[in-house]
Design an enzyme around this catalytic site. Structure first.
Site, PDB file in Angstrom:
ATOM      1  N   HIS A 105       0.649  -1.205   0.192  1.00  0.00           N
ATOM      2  CA  HIS A 105       0.128  -0.081  -0.723  1.00  0.00           C
ATOM      3  C   HIS A 105       0.735   1.194   0.013  1.00  0.00           C
ATOM      4  O   HIS A 105       2.429   1.108  -0.362  1.00  0.00           O
ATOM      5  CB  HIS A 105      -1.221  -0.065   1.591  1.00  0.00           C
ATOM      6  CG  HIS A 105       0.133  -0.520   2.721  1.00  0.00           C
ATOM      7  ND1 HIS A 105       0.593   1.015   3.178  1.00  0.00           N
ATOM      8  CD2 HIS A 105      -0.431  -1.376   3.092  1.00  0.00           C
ATOM      9  CE1 HIS A 105       1.528  -0.335   4.197  1.00  0.00           C
ATOM     10  NE2 HIS A 105       0.718  -1.306   4.699  1.00  0.00           N
ATOM     11  N   HIS A 144       3.994   0.950   2.314  1.00  0.00           N
ATOM     12  CA  HIS A 144       4.939   0.935   1.214  1.00  0.00           C
ATOM     13  C   HIS A 144       6.242   1.457   0.349  1.00  0.00           C
ATOM     14  O   HIS A 144       7.458   1.968   0.053  1.00  0.00           O
ATOM     15  CB  HIS A 144       4.839  -0.601   0.808  1.00  0.00           C
ATOM     16  CG  HIS A 144       4.553  -1.868   1.930  1.00  0.00           C
ATOM     17  ND1 HIS A 144       3.405  -1.786   2.016  1.00  0.00           N
ATOM     18  CD2 HIS A 144       4.739  -2.259   3.183  1.00  0.00           C
ATOM     19  CE1 HIS A 144       2.498  -2.699   2.674  1.00  0.00           C
ATOM     20  NE2 HIS A 144       3.786  -3.681   2.966  1.00  0.00           N
TER      21      HIS A 144
END
Ligand code: PAF
Length: 287
Positions: free
Chosen positions: A34, A37
């Site tokens: 997501h 990251h």
């Protein structure tokens, strides 16, 4: 972007990059990526010539009865996100590539640090994290590795491991990324039903409450923790695992506001265990 499934492929590509004089950044992940990251990859791309991300759901950091089997996975989506953000190589090994069947060597911090906070209910978790992260360090040999501050205890433990074992790798901690309404981004948010998703906001609300109290000069860390607990208890779907104030480096409990204090929590919303935190550095916030 190169996809590597074996340790040998990673090693030979990294060697080729080293011969060209490139610096290398590592972003270890368990996938189902997501924006949190993505922000790690963005930072790695800014600071390093080549970025390697690992996508590996690491079995040794899950205890019995935890969500190893159901942990969300979507490797195609992960690859798209990594490529869009400028990642040079994704390492996506099978479990058998990372662990021999008779593997018996672990990396474990022998102090009370991994027994605090999440370690109280997840006793083998940080041993698994340290073991897999140190294997990734040995495979990729990065100059820098990037971790999110949302996993504040993990970040502190990895910093200690790197120092204790003389890894010579710079550990870069990156800020928590939140949804617009405040919920910290997490792969586990996908477990939440719509009703639980609303209830989960109680975590960030109580983080913001604690932050406000600290900024307004509350000197008793215990009072901040109590106020956060009272706030969480107003949400019927929430069950507290822990809410604690600890020293930002050692993770040991503190009662007064000295140095950097980490306020951390793990709260179950239904069956889903979510974590959140903020840290407060007394010296950088002097009025
Ligand atoms: O933070 C995570 O996603 C994992 O604990 C890590 C660092 C990738 C190790 O498996």
């Amino acid at each position: 972007m190169i996809t590597a499934n074996t340790i040998a492929e990673v090693r030979s590509q990294v060697l080729a990059w080293r011969k060209e004089g490139y610096s290398i950044g590592l972003v270890p992940t368990m996938g189902y990526l997501h924006e949190g990251h993505a922000s790690l990859v963005d930072e790695a791309v800014k600071q390093c010539d080549k970025v390697v991300a690992s996508v590996f759901v690491n079995p040794t950091q899950f205890g019995p009865g935890e969500d190893l089997e159901t942990y969300p996975r979507d490797f195609e989506h992960d690859c798209r996100l990594l490529e869009e953000h400028g990642c040079s190589m994704v390492f996506h090994p099978e479990v058998a590539e990372m662990y021999f069947e008779d593997a018996a060597t672990y990396v474990e911090i022998q102090s009370d640090m991994p027994k605090q906070l999440c370690g109280k209910t997840r006793p083998i978790h940080f041993r698994g994290v340290c073991t897999v992260v140190s294997k990734l360090f040995n495979i990729v040999c990065p100059d820098k590795a990037f971790f999110g501050q949302k996993d504040a205890q993990q970040l502190a433990i990895i910093r200690k491991m790197v120092r204790d074992l003389s890894y010579g790798i710079e550990i870069v901690g990156c800020p928590i990324i939140r949804e617009e309404d405040g919920l910290a981004k997490s792969s586990r948010n996908t477990y939440l039903s719509p009703e639980e998703r609303k209830a989960a906001l109680i975590l960030s609300k109580s983080i913001f409450l604690g932050q406000k109290m600290a900024q307004e000069g509350e000197k008793d860390a215990g009072r901040i923790v109590e106020a956060m607990i009272r706030n969480i208890e107003t949400e019927p779907l929430a069950r507290i695992d822990y809410v604690s104030a600890v020293d930002g480096i050692t993770m040991m409990p503190v009662s007064s506001m000295e140095g950097t204090v980490l306020f951390a929590m793990a709260v179950y919303i239904g069956k889903t265990r979510l974590i959140d935190n903020f840290d407060y550095n007394v010296n950088t916030h002097l009025p």
